[in-house]
Design an enzyme around this catalytic site. Structure first.
Site, PDB file in Angstrom:
ATOM      1  N   LYS A  84       0.827  -1.186   0.000  1.00 34.56           N
ATOM      2  CA  LYS A  84       0.000   0.000   0.000  1.00 34.56           C
ATOM      3  C   LYS A  84       0.875   1.255   0.000  1.00 34.56           C
ATOM      4  O   LYS A  84       0.416   2.336  -0.285  1.00 34.56           O
ATOM      5  CB  LYS A  84      -0.880   0.015   1.265  1.00 34.56           C
ATOM      6  N   GLY A  85       2.144   1.082   0.334  1.00 34.98           N
ATOM      7  CA  GLY A  85       3.011   2.224   0.625  1.00 34.98           C
ATOM      8  C   GLY A  85       3.205   3.213  -0.513  1.00 34.98           C
ATOM      9  O   GLY A  85       3.392   4.410  -0.281  1.00 34.98           O
TER      10      GLY A  85
ATOM     11  N   GLU B  92       7.523   1.894  -6.458  1.00 33.56           N
ATOM     12  CA  GLU B  92       7.739   1.439  -5.074  1.00 33.56           C
ATOM     13  C   GLU B  92       7.789   2.641  -4.141  1.00 33.56           C
ATOM     14  O   GLU B  92       8.122   3.747  -4.559  1.00 33.56           O
ATOM     15  CB  GLU B  92       9.093   0.712  -4.986  1.00 33.56           C
ATOM     16  N   ASP B  93       7.515   2.396  -2.858  1.00 35.17           N
ATOM     17  CA  ASP B  93       7.664   3.469  -1.872  1.00 35.17           C
ATOM     18  C   ASP B  93       9.120   3.615  -1.438  1.00 35.17           C
ATOM     19  O   ASP B  93       9.671   4.707  -1.405  1.00 35.17           O
ATOM     20  CB  ASP B  93       6.744   3.251  -0.652  1.00 35.17           C
TER      21      ASP B  93
ATOM     22  N   ASP C 144      14.814  -0.937   0.306  1.00 33.80           N
ATOM     23  CA  ASP C 144      15.580  -1.055   1.546  1.00 33.80           C
ATOM     24  C   ASP C 144      16.592  -2.190   1.354  1.00 33.80           C
ATOM     25  O   ASP C 144      17.671  -1.967   0.801  1.00 33.80           O
ATOM     26  CB  ASP C 144      14.550  -1.332   2.647  1.00 33.80           C
TER      27      ASP C 144
ATOM     28  N   PHE D 299      14.188   4.076  10.277  1.00 31.93           N
ATOM     29  CA  PHE D 299      12.834   3.721   9.873  1.00 31.93           C
ATOM     30  C   PHE D 299      12.079   5.005   9.557  1.00 31.93           C
ATOM     31  O   PHE D 299      12.084   5.953  10.333  1.00 31.93           O
ATOM     32  CB  PHE D 299      12.138   2.945  10.990  1.00 31.93           C
ATOM     33  N   VAL D 300      11.452   5.045   8.383  1.00 28.68           N
ATOM     34  CA  VAL D 300      10.742   6.265   7.957  1.00 28.68           C
ATOM     35  C   VAL D 300       9.256   5.964   7.800  1.00 28.68           C
ATOM     36  O   VAL D 300       8.874   4.833   7.495  1.00 28.68           O
ATOM     37  CB  VAL D 300      11.314   6.825   6.634  1.00 28.68           C
TER      38      VAL D 300
ATOM     39  N   ARG E 169       0.162   6.536   7.574  1.00 23.46           N
ATOM     40  CA  ARG E 169       0.357   6.679   6.126  1.00 23.46           C
ATOM     41  C   ARG E 169      -0.080   8.058   5.645  1.00 23.46           C
ATOM     42  O   ARG E 169       0.435   8.574   4.670  1.00 23.46           O
ATOM     43  CB  ARG E 169      -0.468   5.630   5.361  1.00 23.46           C
TER      44      ARG E 169
HETATM   45  P1  5GP Z   1      12.899  -4.325   1.009  1.00 27.57           P
HETATM   46  O1  5GP Z   1      12.343  -5.590   0.417  1.00 27.57           O
HETATM   47  O2  5GP Z   1      13.644  -3.464   0.026  1.00 27.57           O
HETATM   48  O3  5GP Z   1      13.705  -4.604   2.245  1.00 27.57           O
HETATM   49  O4  5GP Z   1      11.706  -3.496   1.578  1.00 27.57           O
HETATM   50  C1  5GP Z   1      10.663  -3.119   0.829  1.00 27.57           C
HETATM   51  C2  5GP Z   1       9.434  -2.808   1.655  1.00 27.57           C
HETATM   52  O5  5GP Z   1       9.672  -2.785   3.079  1.00 27.57           O
HETATM   53  C3  5GP Z   1       8.991  -1.437   1.299  1.00 27.57           C
HETATM   54  O6  5GP Z   1       8.166  -1.464   0.155  1.00 27.57           O
HETATM   55  C4  5GP Z   1       8.279  -0.995   2.558  1.00 27.57           C
HETATM   56  O7  5GP Z   1       6.942  -1.437   2.530  1.00 27.57           O
HETATM   57  C5  5GP Z   1       9.018  -1.681   3.679  1.00 27.57           C
HETATM   58  N1  5GP Z   1      10.026  -0.776   4.276  1.00 27.57           N
HETATM   59  C6  5GP Z   1      11.376  -0.827   4.128  1.00 27.57           C
HETATM   60  N2  5GP Z   1      11.981   0.168   4.835  1.00 27.57           N
HETATM   61  C7  5GP Z   1      10.978   0.845   5.422  1.00 27.57           C
HETATM   62  C8  5GP Z   1      10.946   2.007   6.276  1.00 27.57           C
HETATM   63  O8  5GP Z   1      11.950   2.618   6.649  1.00 27.57           O
HETATM   64  N3  5GP Z   1       9.696   2.433   6.653  1.00 27.57           N
HETATM   65  C9  5GP Z   1       8.539   1.809   6.280  1.00 27.57           C
HETATM   66  N4  5GP Z   1       7.396   2.326   6.714  1.00 27.57           N
HETATM   67  N5  5GP Z   1       8.545   0.727   5.487  1.00 27.57           N
HETATM   68  C10 5GP Z   1       9.749   0.250   5.066  1.00 27.57           C
END
Ligand code: 5GP
Length: 176
Positions: free
Chosen positions: A46-47, A101-102, A105, A154-155, A167
């Site tokens: 949803k991000g 993507e939001d 990470d 963490f954001v 959100r």
């Molecule tokens: P990844 O697979 O790259 O580790 O993470 C992707 C998903 O993890 C993002 O689409 C998001 O939903 C969540 N995520 C990663 N870092 C953060 C963060 O700092 N804050 C939030 N709210 N979600 C995160």
């Protein structure tokens, strides 16, 4: 009940978000000038919702839109495993796909989703993320458009949640 959080000054203000979204839309429009139109914009729920809607309102290109939902995060940490909760229904074969993507990470979700979309046989797949957190990367992922690079924290806000809350904050904040 949402976990109580004390917000300080935003990491990225609503004004900064608005200005960067407009310049990203311009970059994307210029890059897709020669594309097979309409492009297929795939938004990761949803991000990325708030970002994608603002971006598309500024993107002067014919496009179609669909959503998929995936997760790899629980609370404030990555589980290391990507789960697809709902898939696209739009046929994207032969089209230029822009995945929105939001935040990237560890890179696991974006890389998994790019591969997943490639299996639908599109002409191209490009990735656009509002935020990039390169310090947390566990897998290399090619990102075509980055709104902002953020530090290892963490954001939340502007679509990004903490336990499904926050959100709807108009700016982006760090927690912890
Ligand atoms: P990844 O697979 O790259 O580790 O993470 C992707 C998903 O993890 C993002 O689409 C998001 O939903 C969540 N995520 C990663 N870092 C953060 C963060 O700092 N804050 C939030 N709210 N979600 C995160």
């Amino acid at each position: 009940m949402l976990p109580p959080i004390e917000f300080q000054k935003p990491l990225i203000s609503a004004e900064q978000l608005e200005a960067r979204v407009a310049s990203l839309a311009e970059e994307i429009r210029a890059d897709y000038a020669e594309a097979v139109l309409p492009i297929s914009v795939i938004v990761v729920l949803k991000g990325a919702c708030f970002f994608a809607i603002d971006l598309l309102k500024k993107l002067d290109l014919p496009c179609r839109m669909d959503f998929l939902q995936a997760s790899s995060y629980s609370g404030m940490g990555s589980t290391g495993e990507v789960r697809l909760h709902s898939d696209i229904t739009l046929p994207v074969a032969g089209t230029d796909v822009l995945l929105i993507e939001d935040i990237v990470d560890t890179g696991l979700t974006a890389s998994w989703l790019a591969q997943h979309l490639t299996s639908h046989r599109p002409a191209t797949v490009r990735l656009c993320t509002l935020l990039d957190k390169p310090s947390a990367r566990r897998i290399a992922v090619r990102i075509d458009y980055i709104g902002f690079t953020v530090p290892e924290a963490f954001v939340l806000g502007y679509g990004l949640d903490y336990d499904e809350g926050y959100r709807n904050l108009p700016a982006i904040y760090t927690v912890g």
